[in-house]
Motif scaffolding. Structure first.
Motif, PDB file in Angstrom:
ATOM      1  N   ARG A 232       0.834  -1.207   0.000  1.00 39.53           N
ATOM      2  CA  ARG A 232       0.000   0.000   0.000  1.00 39.53           C
ATOM      3  C   ARG A 232       0.870   1.259   0.000  1.00 39.53           C
ATOM      4  N   THR A 233       1.961   1.235   0.760  1.00 38.78           N
ATOM      5  CA  THR A 233       2.861   2.394   0.796  1.00 38.78           C
ATOM      6  C   THR A 233       3.525   2.620  -0.563  1.00 38.78           C
ATOM      7  N   ILE A 234       3.936   1.537  -1.213  1.00 38.68           N
ATOM      8  CA  ILE A 234       4.583   1.662  -2.529  1.00 38.68           C
ATOM      9  C   ILE A 234       3.618   2.260  -3.546  1.00 38.68           C
ATOM     10  N   LYS A 235       2.356   1.834  -3.512  1.00 41.44           N
ATOM     11  CA  LYS A 235       1.360   2.383  -4.442  1.00 41.44           C
ATOM     12  C   LYS A 235       1.175   3.882  -4.220  1.00 41.44           C
ATOM     13  N   ARG A 236       1.107   4.298  -2.966  1.00 47.62           N
ATOM     14  CA  ARG A 236       0.947   5.731  -2.681  1.00 47.62           C
ATOM     15  C   ARG A 236       2.166   6.521  -3.165  1.00 47.62           C
ATOM     16  N   VAL A 237       3.356   5.980  -2.931  1.00 48.01           N
ATOM     17  CA  VAL A 237       4.577   6.675  -3.364  1.00 48.01           C
ATOM     18  C   VAL A 237       4.630   6.780  -4.879  1.00 48.01           C
ATOM     19  N   LEU A 238       4.240   5.738  -5.596  1.00 48.19           N
ATOM     20  CA  LEU A 238       4.237   5.783  -7.064  1.00 48.19           C
ATOM     21  C   LEU A 238       3.268   6.837  -7.581  1.00 48.19           C
ATOM     22  N   LYS A 239       2.131   6.996  -6.927  1.00 56.99           N
ATOM     23  CA  LYS A 239       1.184   8.037  -7.325  1.00 56.99           C
ATOM     24  C   LYS A 239       1.788   9.425  -7.149  1.00 56.99           C
ATOM     25  N   VAL A 240       2.500   9.610  -6.029  1.00 53.90           N
ATOM     26  CA  VAL A 240       3.140  10.903  -5.783  1.00 53.90           C
ATOM     27  C   VAL A 240       4.231  11.164  -6.808  1.00 53.90           C
ATOM     28  N   VAL A 241       5.018  10.138  -7.152  1.00 50.98           N
ATOM     29  CA  VAL A 241       6.079  10.298  -8.154  1.00 50.98           C
ATOM     30  C   VAL A 241       5.487  10.651  -9.514  1.00 50.98           C
ATOM     31  N   LYS A 242       4.369  10.012  -9.862  1.00 49.01           N
ATOM     32  CA  LYS A 242       3.710  10.323 -11.131  1.00 49.01           C
ATOM     33  C   LYS A 242       3.220  11.758 -11.148  1.00 49.01           C
ATOM     34  N   ARG A 243       2.641  12.187 -10.027  1.00 46.41           N
ATOM     35  CA  ARG A 243       2.186  13.580  -9.940  1.00 46.41           C
ATOM     36  C   ARG A 243       3.368  14.542  -9.974  1.00 46.41           C
ATOM     37  N   LEU A 244       4.463  14.159  -9.335  1.00 44.27           N
ATOM     38  CA  LEU A 244       5.649  15.013  -9.358  1.00 44.27           C
ATOM     39  C   LEU A 244       6.205  15.136 -10.771  1.00 44.27           C
ATOM     40  N   PHE A 245       6.233  14.044 -11.501  1.00 43.73           N
ATOM     41  CA  PHE A 245       6.709  14.098 -12.879  1.00 43.73           C
ATOM     42  C   PHE A 245       5.835  15.016 -13.728  1.00 43.73           C
ATOM     43  N   GLY A 246       4.522  14.943 -13.515  1.00 45.99           N
ATOM     44  CA  GLY A 246       3.631  15.843 -14.248  1.00 45.99           C
ATOM     45  C   GLY A 246       3.822  17.292 -13.861  1.00 45.99           C
ATOM     46  N   THR A 247       4.242  17.535 -12.618  1.00 45.55           N
ATOM     47  CA  THR A 247       4.462  18.913 -12.173  1.00 45.55           C
ATOM     48  C   THR A 247       5.772  19.473 -12.707  1.00 45.55           C
ATOM     49  N   VAL A 248       6.814  18.644 -12.704  1.00 45.12           N
ATOM     50  CA  VAL A 248       8.133  19.107 -13.139  1.00 45.12           C
ATOM     51  C   VAL A 248       8.239  19.170 -14.659  1.00 45.12           C
ATOM     52  N   LYS A 249       7.408  18.427 -15.353  1.00 47.92           N
ATOM     53  CA  LYS A 249       7.475  18.357 -16.814  1.00 47.92           C
ATOM     54  C   LYS A 249       7.384  19.750 -17.431  1.00 47.92           C
ATOM     55  N   PRO A 250       8.266  20.095 -18.366  1.00 44.48           N
ATOM     56  CA  PRO A 250       8.260  21.448 -18.953  1.00 44.48           C
ATOM     57  C   PRO A 250       6.956  21.744 -19.676  1.00 44.48           C
ATOM     58  N   LYS A 251       6.568  23.007 -19.603  1.00 42.34           N
ATOM     59  CA  LYS A 251       5.380  23.464 -20.308  1.00 42.34           C
ATOM     60  C   LYS A 251       5.703  23.904 -21.729  1.00 42.34           C
ATOM     61  N   LYS A 252       6.943  24.279 -21.967  1.00 43.29           N
ATOM     62  CA  LYS A 252       7.351  24.732 -23.296  1.00 43.29           C
ATOM     63  C   LYS A 252       8.796  24.295 -23.507  1.00 43.29           C
ATOM     64  N   SER A 253       9.049  23.653 -24.625  1.00 42.61           N
ATOM     65  CA  SER A 253      10.411  23.194 -24.905  1.00 42.61           C
ATOM     66  C   SER A 253      10.591  23.046 -26.409  1.00 42.61           C
ATOM     67  N   LYS A 254      11.813  23.284 -26.830  1.00 45.73           N
ATOM     68  CA  LYS A 254      12.171  23.093 -28.233  1.00 45.73           C
ATOM     69  C   LYS A 254      13.665  22.815 -28.306  1.00 45.73           C
ATOM     70  N   GLY A 255      14.047  22.036 -29.298  1.00 47.83           N
ATOM     71  CA  GLY A 255      15.453  21.692 -29.434  1.00 47.83           C
ATOM     72  C   GLY A 255      15.788  21.258 -30.845  1.00 47.83           C
ATOM     73  N   TYR A 256      17.066  21.320 -31.120  1.00 51.22           N
ATOM     74  CA  TYR A 256      17.567  20.945 -32.451  1.00 51.22           C
ATOM     75  C   TYR A 256      18.877  20.189 -32.248  1.00 51.22           C
ATOM     76  N   LEU A 257      19.042  19.063 -32.966  1.00 46.70           N
ATOM     77  CA  LEU A 257      20.245  18.248 -32.860  1.00 46.70           C
ATOM     78  C   LEU A 257      20.683  17.816 -34.247  1.00 46.70           C
ATOM     79  N   LYS A 258      21.922  18.128 -34.572  1.00 50.01           N
ATOM     80  CA  LYS A 258      22.542  17.666 -35.816  1.00 50.01           C
ATOM     81  C   LYS A 258      23.599  16.644 -35.441  1.00 50.01           C
ATOM     82  N   MET A 259      23.463  15.441 -35.984  1.00 52.83           N
ATOM     83  CA  MET A 259      24.283  14.323 -35.524  1.00 52.83           C
ATOM     84  C   MET A 259      24.927  13.617 -36.702  1.00 52.83           C
ATOM     85  N   GLY A 260      26.221  13.366 -36.568  1.00 53.43           N
ATOM     86  CA  GLY A 260      26.948  12.585 -37.558  1.00 53.43           C
ATOM     87  C   GLY A 260      28.084  11.849 -36.897  1.00 53.43           C
TER      88      GLY A 260
END
Length: 334
Positions: A232-260
């Protein structure tokens, strides 16, 4: 009596004001977002990375520029409270203080030595009798200083005898080690095989002991995970981690990569491996492969905000449950 009631009323209002102010500051910290921005650029000419954040009255910048190194500063209400330049100044001041203290100690030792020599000179001058020729006595003293005394000759002979004994002792030790090695080389082949088998047995015993310890640890962990309150404790912690990931996730991002890479085949293989994660980066990252040149270039910009209350309240809720403390106590016993 009326004066006492008035004093108590004033004290009560002051306490309520302080409690209200503390509660307001806590709510402000919990509901005030933490804005962050990460930018970076890399090519043949330069490599730069910047992290900027702003939280209520606190703000700061951490940067890295190739050739200049790491730099940072933190502000409160536009006033710098800590920076790399300030840290370097403090370190330089500490080094100067330590060097000054060492110089003072050396100067004090030098003055003490000079006082001792001055006193000795005064004593030597006082021992010279009146009417004697100072130049002749000084010449005699110089001749006596050049010629070694009997005590010095005896000391030198003792030192030479000591060195000779040590040399002979080392030579005897070296001969004994050489004879020991020759004896080992002359040992029968069967004895060497027995020694080798003994070492193998000892190694296997050690491996068996480590394996038994690991299996015991594994059994304890599996028993720990089988408990209902732990699950039960592990399930609660996983829910909090999922919510934390959704909170920390960037709202705006862009990037460019040239690879060779070294060859077009390696570039194609790497592009195929990266494409497996396309759902994660396809919206904001553009990858341009270069099949003819070896190059790694790119830039990135990420913006977002974090609300502390979105994961602080769930963490407090988990910490207040009985299952969490039972899990924590059982975890310490593993």
């Amino acid at each position: 009596m009326a004066i006492l009631l008035t004093i108590l009323k004033v004290i009560l209002w002051v306490l309520l004001a302080v409690i209200g102010l503390v509660f307001f500051i806590i709510l402000l910290i919990l509901f005030c977002p933490i804005f962050y921005k990460v930018t970076g650029e890399h090519n043949e000419e330069k490599t730069e990375a910047f992290l900027k954040f702003n939280f209520f009255a606190l703000s700061g910048v951490v940067s890295f520029i190739k050739g200049e190194g790491l730099d940072y500063y933190f502000k409160v209400f536009k006033f710098i409270i800590y920076s790399k330049e300030q840290q370097e100044k403090d370190e330089a001041a500490n080094r100067i203080e330590t060097s000054d203290n060492s110089e003072m100690i050396e100067d004090s030792e030098v003055t003490e030595d000079s006082e001792v020599t001055d006193n000795s000179e005064v004593i030597d001058n006082s021992e010279v009798p009146e009417g004697s020729d100072i130049s002749e006595s000084s010449e005699i003293d110089e001749i006596e200083d050049v010629l070694p005394s009997d005590e010095e000759i005896k000391a030198n002979k003792k030192e030479q005898k000591k060195l000779e004994k040590e040399r002979k002792k080392e030579e005897r030790k070296r001969k004994r080690e050489q004879k020991k090695l020759e004896k080992q080389d002359k040992e029968p082949f069967i004895d060497r095989v027995d020694q080798f088998l003994d070492k193998i047995d000892e190694t296997l015993d050690n491996l068996d002991e480590k394996y038994n310890n690991a299996m015991t640890k594994y059994d304890h962990i599996m028993q720990f995970l089988d408990k209902d309150f732990v699950q039960r404790t592990i399930k609660r912690v996983l829910k909090v981690v999922k919510r934390l990931f959704g909170t920390v996730k960037p709202k705006k991002s862009k990037g460019y990569l040239k690879m060779g890479l070294k060859s077009s085949a390696d570039t194609g293989m790497m592009l195929g491996k990266i494409s497996a994660f396309y759902p994660l980066y396809g919206i904001w990252l553009v990858i341009e492969p270069d099949f003819y040149n070896k190059v790694i270039e790119g830039d990135i910009e990420v913006k977002g905000r974090i609300y502390p209350f979105r994961f602080v309240f769930p963490l407090i809720g988990i910490a207040l449950t009985r299952d969490f403390w039972r899990t924590f106590k059982l975890m310490k016993k593993i």
